[in-house]
Design a protein around this motif. Structure first.
Motif, PDB file in Angstrom:
ATOM      1  N   ILE A 273     -58.867 -11.272 -46.050  1.00 10.80           N
ATOM      2  CA  ILE A 273     -59.498 -11.593 -44.772  1.00 10.80           C
ATOM      3  C   ILE A 273     -60.933 -11.077 -44.777  1.00 10.80           C
ATOM      4  O   ILE A 273     -61.296 -10.248 -45.610  1.00 10.80           O
ATOM      5  CB  ILE A 273     -58.733 -10.976 -43.580  1.00 10.80           C
ATOM      6  N   LEU A 274     -61.731 -11.562 -43.851  1.00 11.52           N
ATOM      7  CA  LEU A 274     -63.045 -10.997 -43.589  1.00 11.52           C
ATOM      8  C   LEU A 274     -62.905 -10.259 -42.263  1.00 11.52           C
ATOM      9  O   LEU A 274     -62.749 -10.897 -41.217  1.00 11.52           O
ATOM     10  CB  LEU A 274     -64.114 -12.093 -43.494  1.00 11.52           C
ATOM     11  N   PRO A 275     -62.883  -8.929 -42.294  1.00 14.71           N
ATOM     12  CA  PRO A 275     -62.671  -8.190 -41.053  1.00 14.71           C
ATOM     13  C   PRO A 275     -63.896  -8.242 -40.143  1.00 14.71           C
ATOM     14  O   PRO A 275     -65.006  -8.508 -40.602  1.00 14.71           O
ATOM     15  CB  PRO A 275     -62.408  -6.757 -41.526  1.00 14.71           C
ATOM     16  N   ALA A 276     -63.680  -7.999 -38.870  1.00 15.73           N
ATOM     17  CA  ALA A 276     -64.804  -7.871 -37.931  1.00 15.73           C
ATOM     18  C   ALA A 276     -65.578  -6.614 -38.301  1.00 15.73           C
ATOM     19  O   ALA A 276     -65.008  -5.647 -38.796  1.00 15.73           O
ATOM     20  CB  ALA A 276     -64.280  -7.782 -36.501  1.00 15.73           C
ATOM     21  N   GLY A 277     -66.878  -6.654 -38.086  1.00 19.09           N
ATOM     22  CA  GLY A 277     -67.700  -5.472 -38.361  1.00 19.09           C
ATOM     23  C   GLY A 277     -68.473  -5.596 -39.658  1.00 19.09           C
ATOM     24  O   GLY A 277     -68.827  -6.701 -40.085  1.00 19.09           O
ATOM     25  N   ASP A 278     -68.711  -4.453 -40.301  1.00 20.54           N
ATOM     26  CA  ASP A 278     -69.523  -4.409 -41.517  1.00 20.54           C
ATOM     27  C   ASP A 278     -68.948  -5.275 -42.633  1.00 20.54           C
ATOM     28  O   ASP A 278     -67.746  -5.249 -42.896  1.00 20.54           O
ATOM     29  CB  ASP A 278     -69.632  -2.969 -42.037  1.00 20.54           C
ATOM     30  N   ILE A 279     -69.838  -6.027 -43.282  1.00 21.47           N
ATOM     31  CA  ILE A 279     -69.478  -6.784 -44.476  1.00 21.47           C
ATOM     32  C   ILE A 279     -70.123  -6.062 -45.652  1.00 21.47           C
ATOM     33  O   ILE A 279     -71.340  -5.895 -45.688  1.00 21.47           O
ATOM     34  CB  ILE A 279     -70.003  -8.233 -44.422  1.00 21.47           C
TER      35      ILE A 279
ATOM     36  N   ALA B  12     -82.195 -12.765 -40.894  1.00 16.42           N
ATOM     37  CA  ALA B  12     -82.613 -13.556 -39.729  1.00 16.42           C
ATOM     38  C   ALA B  12     -82.086 -12.955 -38.427  1.00 16.42           C
ATOM     39  O   ALA B  12     -82.239 -13.551 -37.362  1.00 16.42           O
ATOM     40  CB  ALA B  12     -82.129 -14.999 -39.880  1.00 16.42           C
ATOM     41  N   GLY B  13     -81.431 -11.784 -38.528  1.00 14.62           N
ATOM     42  CA  GLY B  13     -80.927 -11.110 -37.336  1.00 14.62           C
ATOM     43  C   GLY B  13     -79.638 -11.706 -36.786  1.00 14.62           C
ATOM     44  O   GLY B  13     -79.312 -11.506 -35.618  1.00 14.62           O
ATOM     45  N   LYS B  14     -78.914 -12.451 -37.616  1.00 15.69           N
ATOM     46  CA  LYS B  14     -77.690 -13.119 -37.156  1.00 15.69           C
ATOM     47  C   LYS B  14     -76.449 -12.436 -37.703  1.00 15.69           C
ATOM     48  O   LYS B  14     -76.453 -11.960 -38.837  1.00 15.69           O
ATOM     49  CB  LYS B  14     -77.683 -14.586 -37.602  1.00 15.69           C
ATOM     50  N   LYS B  15     -75.396 -12.447 -36.906  1.00 10.51           N
ATOM     51  CA  LYS B  15     -74.093 -11.988 -37.364  1.00 10.51           C
ATOM     52  C   LYS B  15     -73.377 -13.171 -38.007  1.00 10.51           C
ATOM     53  O   LYS B  15     -73.691 -14.326 -37.729  1.00 10.51           O
ATOM     54  CB  LYS B  15     -73.256 -11.447 -36.194  1.00 10.51           C
ATOM     55  N   ILE B  16     -72.419 -12.877 -38.858  1.00  8.60           N
ATOM     56  CA  ILE B  16     -71.636 -13.918 -39.520  1.00  8.60           C
ATOM     57  C   ILE B  16     -70.511 -14.323 -38.578  1.00  8.60           C
ATOM     58  O   ILE B  16     -69.766 -13.481 -38.086  1.00  8.60           O
ATOM     59  CB  ILE B  16     -71.061 -13.410 -40.864  1.00  8.60           C
ATOM     60  N   THR B  17     -70.410 -15.615 -38.334  1.00 14.90           N
ATOM     61  CA  THR B  17     -69.390 -16.114 -37.414  1.00 14.90           C
ATOM     62  C   THR B  17     -68.876 -17.462 -37.900  1.00 14.90           C
ATOM     63  O   THR B  17     -69.431 -18.057 -38.816  1.00 14.90           O
ATOM     64  CB  THR B  17     -69.934 -16.203 -35.969  1.00 14.90           C
ATOM     65  N   SER B  18     -67.815 -17.912 -37.287  1.00 19.12           N
ATOM     66  CA  SER B  18     -67.217 -19.196 -37.629  1.00 19.12           C
ATOM     67  C   SER B  18     -66.511 -19.710 -36.393  1.00 19.12           C
ATOM     68  O   SER B  18     -66.315 -18.970 -35.424  1.00 19.12           O
ATOM     69  CB  SER B  18     -66.230 -19.015 -38.787  1.00 19.12           C
ATOM     70  N   ALA B  19     -66.116 -20.979 -36.427  1.00 19.24           N
ATOM     71  CA  ALA B  19     -65.400 -21.569 -35.296  1.00 19.24           C
ATOM     72  C   ALA B  19     -64.403 -22.595 -35.810  1.00 19.24           C
ATOM     73  O   ALA B  19     -64.609 -23.202 -36.859  1.00 19.24           O
ATOM     74  CB  ALA B  19     -66.384 -22.250 -34.344  1.00 19.24           C
ATOM     75  N   LEU B  20     -63.337 -22.760 -35.059  1.00 19.36           N
ATOM     76  CA  LEU B  20     -62.412 -23.856 -35.309  1.00 19.36           C
ATOM     77  C   LEU B  20     -62.990 -25.042 -34.560  1.00 19.36           C
ATOM     78  O   LEU B  20     -63.212 -24.969 -33.357  1.00 19.36           O
ATOM     79  CB  LEU B  20     -61.008 -23.518 -34.804  1.00 19.36           C
TER      80      LEU B  20
ATOM     81  N   THR C 210     -72.884  -8.252 -40.874  1.00 19.96           N
ATOM     82  CA  THR C 210     -71.872  -7.955 -39.865  1.00 19.96           C
ATOM     83  C   THR C 210     -71.111  -9.219 -39.509  1.00 19.96           C
ATOM     84  O   THR C 210     -71.714 -10.259 -39.245  1.00 19.96           O
ATOM     85  CB  THR C 210     -72.544  -7.405 -38.576  1.00 19.96           C
ATOM     86  N   SER C 211     -69.796  -9.105 -39.505  1.00 24.39           N
ATOM     87  CA  SER C 211     -68.954 -10.220 -39.087  1.00 24.39           C
ATOM     88  C   SER C 211     -68.660 -10.071 -37.606  1.00 24.39           C
ATOM     89  O   SER C 211     -68.217  -9.012 -37.160  1.00 24.39           O
ATOM     90  CB  SER C 211     -67.640 -10.222 -39.879  1.00 24.39           C
ATOM     91  N   GLU C 212     -68.922 -11.128 -36.864  1.00 21.57           N
ATOM     92  CA  GLU C 212     -68.736 -11.105 -35.417  1.00 21.57           C
ATOM     93  C   GLU C 212     -67.259 -11.013 -35.027  1.00 21.57           C
ATOM     94  O   GLU C 212     -66.928 -10.525 -33.959  1.00 21.57           O
ATOM     95  CB  GLU C 212     -69.360 -12.374 -34.822  1.00 21.57           C
ATOM     96  N   GLN C 213     -66.372 -11.497 -35.922  1.00 24.26           N
ATOM     97  CA  GLN C 213     -64.954 -11.524 -35.610  1.00 24.26           C
ATOM     98  C   GLN C 213     -64.145 -11.432 -36.888  1.00 24.26           C
ATOM     99  O   GLN C 213     -64.663 -11.674 -37.968  1.00 24.26           O
ATOM    100  CB  GLN C 213     -64.609 -12.826 -34.878  1.00 24.26           C
ATOM    101  N   LYS C 214     -62.881 -11.106 -36.768  1.00 24.93           N
ATOM    102  CA  LYS C 214     -61.979 -11.124 -37.922  1.00 24.93           C
ATOM    103  C   LYS C 214     -61.738 -12.582 -38.292  1.00 24.93           C
ATOM    104  O   LYS C 214     -61.496 -13.423 -37.422  1.00 24.93           O
ATOM    105  CB  LYS C 214     -60.656 -10.460 -37.554  1.00 24.93           C
ATOM    106  N   MET C 215     -61.830 -12.889 -39.591  1.00 21.75           N
ATOM    107  CA  MET C 215     -61.613 -14.257 -40.063  1.00 21.75           C
ATOM    108  C   MET C 215     -60.525 -14.252 -41.116  1.00 21.75           C
ATOM    109  O   MET C 215     -60.600 -13.499 -42.083  1.00 21.75           O
ATOM    110  CB  MET C 215     -62.907 -14.832 -40.645  1.00 21.75           C
ATOM    111  N   ASP C 216     -59.525 -15.085 -40.910  1.00 26.90           N
ATOM    112  CA  ASP C 216     -58.403 -15.194 -41.830  1.00 26.90           C
ATOM    113  C   ASP C 216     -58.285 -16.642 -42.281  1.00 26.90           C
ATOM    114  O   ASP C 216     -58.989 -17.516 -41.787  1.00 26.90           O
ATOM    115  CB  ASP C 216     -57.117 -14.731 -41.143  1.00 26.90           C
TER     116      ASP C 216
END
Length: 194
Positions: free
Chosen positions: A61-67, A179-187, A14-20
């Protein structure tokens, strides 16, 4: 077709947010460059000093939600590990600056609005001209394409057999999910424009 469709639609995380993608840095490019950098552990028992992916190499893009597996296949190409002297790494970073940024990890860069390199560090340290640095990247860039001619001066090139960025990213998503983690990223300011 049914078998392939089932594989491609398999939800692996699961992606925590939309990533472009976008310059000078973006959520998607930061994430992919970090996955590349960490994947070097399989080849050299430690992360690469730097991960690099070009914005053009990120195809969607990597959309928010299911990967799904299919989502990852729509985004990513192949990988290499390069070993290069600090002088050539500086040339590589100058090229990245001229493009106004690319997906990087493990480094910090300050660039001007017109694409000049002002300052760069690797792992928080100034670049030593004579030190050997490892850069995990994709085939296209390792071949000197995308204005990355500095890779042609690399001391050593390792291309793990069968390793694709796509496969590495799928493994990363599965490991994080397990590991129970969502996929996320940050600037995080890894490339700043002054």
């Amino acid at each position: 077709k049914e078998k392939i469709d089932n594989m491609m639609y398999e939800v692996i995380g699961t992606s925590e947010q939309k990533m472009d993608k976008g310059h000078p840095e973006s959520l998607l490019s930061n994430l992919v460059a970090e996955v590349l950098r960490q994947a070097a552990v399989k080849v050299q028992d430690k992360p690469a000093d730097m991960g690099l992916v070009n914005m053009g190499g990120l195809r969607n893009i990597l959309p928010a939600g299911d990967i799904t597996v299919g989502t990852v296949y729509e985004i990513l190409p192949f990988e290499n590990s390069m070993t290069m002297k600090g002088t050539h790494l500086k040339a590589l970073l100058t090229s990245i600056a001229s493009l106004k940024g690319e997906g990087v990890s493990g480094i910090r860069m300050e660039i001007t609005k017109d694409g000049k390199l002002l300052n760069a560090t690797v792992g928080g340290q100034p670049i030593d001209d004579n030190k050997l640095y490892t850069v995990a990247t994709i085939d296209y860039l390792a071949d000197g394409n995308g204005s990355m001619e500095a890779f042609l001066q690399a001391e050593k090139r390792v291309c793990p057999e069968g390793a694709t960025l796509r496969g590495l990213f799928l493994d990363y998503v599965r490991q994080q999910t397990a590991a129970g983690k969502k996929i996320t990223s940050a600037l995080d300011g890894r490339i700043t424009v002054k």
